[in-house]
Motif scaffolding. Structure first.
Motif, PDB file in Angstrom:
ATOM      1  N   GLN A 113       0.829  -1.205   0.000  1.00 26.43           N
ATOM      2  CA  GLN A 113       0.000   0.000   0.000  1.00 26.43           C
ATOM      3  C   GLN A 113       0.864   1.256   0.000  1.00 26.43           C
ATOM      4  O   GLN A 113       0.578   2.222  -0.716  1.00 26.43           O
ATOM      5  N   HIS A 135       2.441   1.718  -3.401  1.00 28.01           N
ATOM      6  CA  HIS A 135       1.435   2.216  -4.338  1.00 28.01           C
ATOM      7  C   HIS A 135       1.223   3.710  -4.138  1.00 28.01           C
ATOM      8  O   HIS A 135       1.152   4.475  -5.107  1.00 28.01           O
ATOM      9  N   TRP A 136       1.140   4.149  -2.875  1.00 29.22           N
ATOM     10  CA  TRP A 136       0.986   5.576  -2.585  1.00 29.22           C
ATOM     11  C   TRP A 136       2.178   6.360  -3.144  1.00 29.22           C
ATOM     12  O   TRP A 136       2.003   7.398  -3.778  1.00 29.22           O
ATOM     13  N   ALA A 167       4.247   5.544  -5.579  1.00 32.55           N
ATOM     14  CA  ALA A 167       4.230   5.550  -7.041  1.00 32.55           C
ATOM     15  C   ALA A 167       3.171   6.516  -7.568  1.00 32.55           C
ATOM     16  O   ALA A 167       3.416   7.243  -8.545  1.00 32.55           O
ATOM     17  N   THR A 168       2.028   6.567  -6.913  1.00 30.99           N
ATOM     18  CA  THR A 168       0.944   7.454  -7.332  1.00 30.99           C
ATOM     19  C   THR A 168       1.326   8.921  -7.181  1.00 30.99           C
ATOM     20  O   THR A 168       0.985   9.751  -8.017  1.00 30.99           O
ATOM     21  N   HIS A 169       2.057   9.253  -6.135  1.00 31.69           N
ATOM     22  CA  HIS A 169       2.353  10.646  -5.820  1.00 31.69           C
ATOM     23  C   HIS A 169       3.789  11.066  -6.136  1.00 31.69           C
ATOM     24  O   HIS A 169       4.169  12.205  -5.851  1.00 31.69           O
ATOM     25  N   ARG A 170       4.565  10.181  -6.755  1.00 35.06           N
ATOM     26  CA  ARG A 170       5.975  10.455  -7.016  1.00 35.06           C
ATOM     27  C   ARG A 170       6.187  11.728  -7.815  1.00 35.06           C
ATOM     28  O   ARG A 170       6.990  12.596  -7.440  1.00 35.06           O
ATOM     29  N   GLU A 201       4.174  14.283  -8.294  1.00 37.48           N
ATOM     30  CA  GLU A 201       3.727  15.443  -7.521  1.00 37.48           C
ATOM     31  C   GLU A 201       4.772  15.841  -6.484  1.00 37.48           C
ATOM     32  O   GLU A 201       5.083  17.026  -6.300  1.00 37.48           O
TER      33      GLU A 201
END
Length: 127
Positions: free
Chosen positions: A103, A106-107, A109-112, A114
């Motif tokens: 988890q 994933h967080w 990778a999603t916000h990298r 930004e």
């Protein structure tokens, strides 16, 4: 009234924070998550873990495995053969850490992108 009775022990509110902080430091170190991830699909012997976790020294892997075993996240099994073989397996507690690490990854990778953009903006303002 019994004057020799001890008053109930009251735990200071920051005691739990220190305990949680110590555990987070342990699982957030450079090697713990990588070793846990190496074991997520099943048992491995020491050298199999070492090959999977690039760059870890034998001493650091030994220390990490002992810590994970002490914390109840890894189980060490010695097979009485010649030479003796040792396998390491995640416990249910260790598997729960894999889920949490997934988890978090994933967080990240999603916000990298930004976060990288925020860093560039901050650095530009700070120059």
């Amino acid at each position: 009234m019994d004057v020799t009775a001890k008053p109930p022990t009251v735990k200071p509110p920051h005691a739990d924070c220190r305990a949680v902080s110590e555990i987070l430091s342990r699982v957030g170190d450079k090697w713990t998550i990588q070793v846990v991830v190496a074991l997520r699909l099943g048992s491995r012997r020491f050298n199999g873990i070492k090959r999977h976790v690039g760059g870890i020294s034998q001493q650091m892997l030994t220390r990490t495995l002992k810590t994970l075993e002490r914390d109840g996240m890894v189980e060490r099994t010695v097979h009485h053969s010649t030479p003796p073989q040792v396998e390491y397996t995640l416990t249910p507690l260790g598997h729960s850490l894999v889920e949490t690490a997934h988890q978090l990854a994933h967080w990240a990778a999603t916000h990298r992108l930004e976060i990288e953009d925020n860093r560039l903006q901050y650095d530009a303002r700070s120059s």
